[in-house]
Design a protein around this motif. Sequence first.
Motif, PDB file in Angstrom:
ATOM      1  N   ARG A 173       0.796  -1.094  -0.071  1.00  0.00           N
ATOM      2  CA  ARG A 173      -0.110   0.013  -0.087  1.00  0.00           C
ATOM      3  C   ARG A 173       0.743   1.135   0.065  1.00  0.00           C
ATOM      4  N   ALA A 174       2.178   1.069   0.326  1.00  0.00           N
ATOM      5  CA  ALA A 174       2.987   2.258   0.435  1.00  0.00           C
ATOM      6  C   ALA A 174       3.159   2.852  -0.800  1.00  0.00           C
ATOM      7  N   ALA A 230      -3.029  -1.210   9.714  1.00  0.00           N
ATOM      8  CA  ALA A 230      -2.448  -2.682   9.352  1.00  0.00           C
ATOM      9  C   ALA A 230      -1.026  -2.884   9.555  1.00  0.00           C
ATOM     10  N   LEU A 231      -0.291  -2.083   9.485  1.00  0.00           N
ATOM     11  CA  LEU A 231       1.104  -2.293   9.717  1.00  0.00           C
ATOM     12  C   LEU A 231       1.358  -2.262  11.064  1.00  0.00           C
ATOM     13  N   ALA A 232       0.710  -1.572  11.837  1.00  0.00           N
ATOM     14  CA  ALA A 232       0.969  -1.651  13.191  1.00  0.00           C
ATOM     15  C   ALA A 232       0.567  -3.084  13.869  1.00  0.00           C
ATOM     16  N   ASP A 233      -0.630  -3.625  13.235  1.00  0.00           N
ATOM     17  CA  ASP A 233      -1.093  -4.751  13.650  1.00  0.00           C
ATOM     18  C   ASP A 233      -0.038  -5.893  13.435  1.00  0.00           C
ATOM     19  N   HIS A 234       0.511  -5.792  12.275  1.00  0.00           N
ATOM     20  CA  HIS A 234       1.591  -6.767  11.754  1.00  0.00           C
ATOM     21  C   HIS A 234       2.704  -6.591  12.690  1.00  0.00           C
ATOM     22  N   ILE A 235       3.222  -5.479  13.107  1.00  0.00           N
ATOM     23  CA  ILE A 235       4.125  -5.392  14.023  1.00  0.00           C
ATOM     24  C   ILE A 235       4.120  -5.856  15.182  1.00  0.00           C
ATOM     25  N   ALA A 236       2.831  -5.692  15.804  1.00  0.00           N
ATOM     26  CA  ALA A 236       2.397  -6.285  17.204  1.00  0.00           C
ATOM     27  C   ALA A 236       2.359  -7.673  16.957  1.00  0.00           C
ATOM     28  N   ALA A 237       1.995  -8.209  15.887  1.00  0.00           N
ATOM     29  CA  ALA A 237       1.997  -9.861  15.740  1.00  0.00           C
ATOM     30  C   ALA A 237       3.213 -10.146  15.614  1.00  0.00           C
ATOM     31  N   GLY A 238       4.159  -9.614  14.931  1.00  0.00           N
ATOM     32  CA  GLY A 238       5.529 -10.006  14.909  1.00  0.00           C
ATOM     33  C   GLY A 238       6.238 -10.014  16.031  1.00  0.00           C
ATOM     34  N   GLU A 239       6.353  -8.762  16.964  1.00  0.00           N
ATOM     35  CA  GLU A 239       6.693  -8.885  18.071  1.00  0.00           C
ATOM     36  C   GLU A 239       6.316  -9.958  19.017  1.00  0.00           C
ATOM     37  N   THR A 240       4.958 -10.258  18.983  1.00  0.00           N
ATOM     38  CA  THR A 240       4.430 -11.230  19.846  1.00  0.00           C
ATOM     39  C   THR A 240       4.935 -12.672  19.394  1.00  0.00           C
ATOM     40  N   VAL A 283      10.297  -7.508  10.884  1.00  0.00           N
ATOM     41  CA  VAL A 283       9.317  -6.528  11.601  1.00  0.00           C
ATOM     42  C   VAL A 283      10.087  -5.017  11.496  1.00  0.00           C
ATOM     43  N   HIS A 284      11.558  -5.077  11.413  1.00  0.00           N
ATOM     44  CA  HIS A 284      12.092  -3.716  11.527  1.00  0.00           C
ATOM     45  C   HIS A 284      11.644  -3.069  10.125  1.00  0.00           C
ATOM     46  N   ASP A 285      11.700  -3.815   9.189  1.00  0.00           N
ATOM     47  CA  ASP A 285      11.041  -3.097   8.054  1.00  0.00           C
ATOM     48  C   ASP A 285       9.798  -2.692   8.054  1.00  0.00           C
ATOM     49  N   LEU A 286       8.855  -3.371   8.794  1.00  0.00           N
ATOM     50  CA  LEU A 286       7.561  -2.738   8.817  1.00  0.00           C
ATOM     51  C   LEU A 286       7.421  -1.578   9.804  1.00  0.00           C
ATOM     52  N   ARG A 287       8.462  -1.632  10.458  1.00  0.00           N
ATOM     53  CA  ARG A 287       8.417  -0.163  11.396  1.00  0.00           C
ATOM     54  C   ARG A 287       8.759   0.785  10.690  1.00  0.00           C
ATOM     55  N   LEU A 288       9.487   0.847   9.797  1.00  0.00           N
ATOM     56  CA  LEU A 288      10.140   1.709   8.653  1.00  0.00           C
ATOM     57  C   LEU A 288       8.916   2.079   7.720  1.00  0.00           C
ATOM     58  N   THR A 289       8.353   1.005   7.405  1.00  0.00           N
ATOM     59  CA  THR A 289       7.068   1.350   6.399  1.00  0.00           C
ATOM     60  C   THR A 289       5.865   2.277   7.300  1.00  0.00           C
ATOM     61  N   ARG A 290       5.779   1.790   8.516  1.00  0.00           N
ATOM     62  CA  ARG A 290       4.700   2.454   9.363  1.00  0.00           C
ATOM     63  C   ARG A 290       5.328   3.652   9.583  1.00  0.00           C
ATOM     64  N   GLN A 291       6.510   4.227   9.805  1.00  0.00           N
ATOM     65  CA  GLN A 291       7.086   5.587   9.950  1.00  0.00           C
ATOM     66  C   GLN A 291       6.619   6.356   8.630  1.00  0.00           C
ATOM     67  N   VAL A 292       6.690   5.781   7.573  1.00  0.00           N
ATOM     68  CA  VAL A 292       6.303   6.491   6.201  1.00  0.00           C
ATOM     69  C   VAL A 292       4.786   6.877   6.121  1.00  0.00           C
TER      70      VAL A 292
END
Length: 360
Positions: A44-45, A149-159, A203-212
């Motif tokens: 989606r980015a 959606a990115l936040a949900d994936h990050i939380a799931a990955g951290e879990t 998960v780190h890549d997803l955090r960067l995308t969430r920042q975008v």
Amino acid sequence: MSETPLSPTTPAPERAAEVARLAERLDIADPGSILRFGAEAQTRAQAAADAMLEGARNEATGQAGAALSDMLGALRGFDVTKLGEKPGFFARIFTKAGAQAARTLQKYEGVKGQIETIGDRLDNHRTRLLEDVERLERLYSATLDWFHALADHIAAGETVLARTDTVTIPAAEAEAAAAATDGLAPQKLRDLRTARDELDRRVHDLRLTRQVAMQALPSIRLIQENDKALSARIQSVLANTVPLWRTQLAQALAIQRMRQAGDAVRQATDLTNELLVANAETLRAGNVEARTQIERGVFDLDRVKQANAALVGTLEDSLRLAEQGRNQRIAAQAELAKAEGEIRRALLAARAPQQTAPRA
């Protein structure tokens, strides 16, 4: 050597079910599951970036600004205040009465056509800007969903990472230590740690995308606010500036005609004064001739008395008429003051609703 356990981000209660579902679908032992994790949300980015670029390159905004500048330039170029200025000496000699106002009206017709054409363009641009505001509102909502959606994936990955660090890897380490004769147990432990690191990088890549996505949200609002501000400015020019300009022209023409009427009255007054002087001189000459003839004969006392009475009556009539005229002027002054007060109250009453009305 065990990994340092991670503390997963606690999701919001309304997002907990989605985070649990994503964590359940993630298989730490499947490299493909790790590579595919969050890929759909990241795609989606590109769509959001294209939409942002389209909003920044929106030609309607530039064209609307150019049309607005053209209209303001046309209004400033036609200065109706110069119509109220007194013409110079040579202008009074070579310009007929009313010619200046006629030329001004002719020029006004040409400028009026330009303003109407530009006004139509501005109205079309304003419609497009309002459509862009609605489109940006939908883009903002979609970007916000993308951010969640990115936040949900990050939380799931951290879990999953936390569970891997606290449960899966320690269990594999214990199994590898117990099965000393099994040569594959260390390799399985290494593969598990490698998969854990891959998931951590994912998960780190997803955090960067969430920042975008987080940066895109205020950018969308900024473009949207600019479009709304320009649309409101166009509305203000069409609703206020142009009518005010026309009103100013009408007032300037009225003042010009009033000045011409004043000149006509002045000329009539000068002629009246000249006739008054001429009549007085004629009267004096006639009076000298008449008195000369009268003095040559015997005076008629009755006629003298009659003339004296008429003269006294004339003086009394003059005094009485002067008194009446003074009283009438006083009464007229009071009526004019009353009329002026009524006009002021009407203007104040008409101005009050405009001050409380919301801006367009």
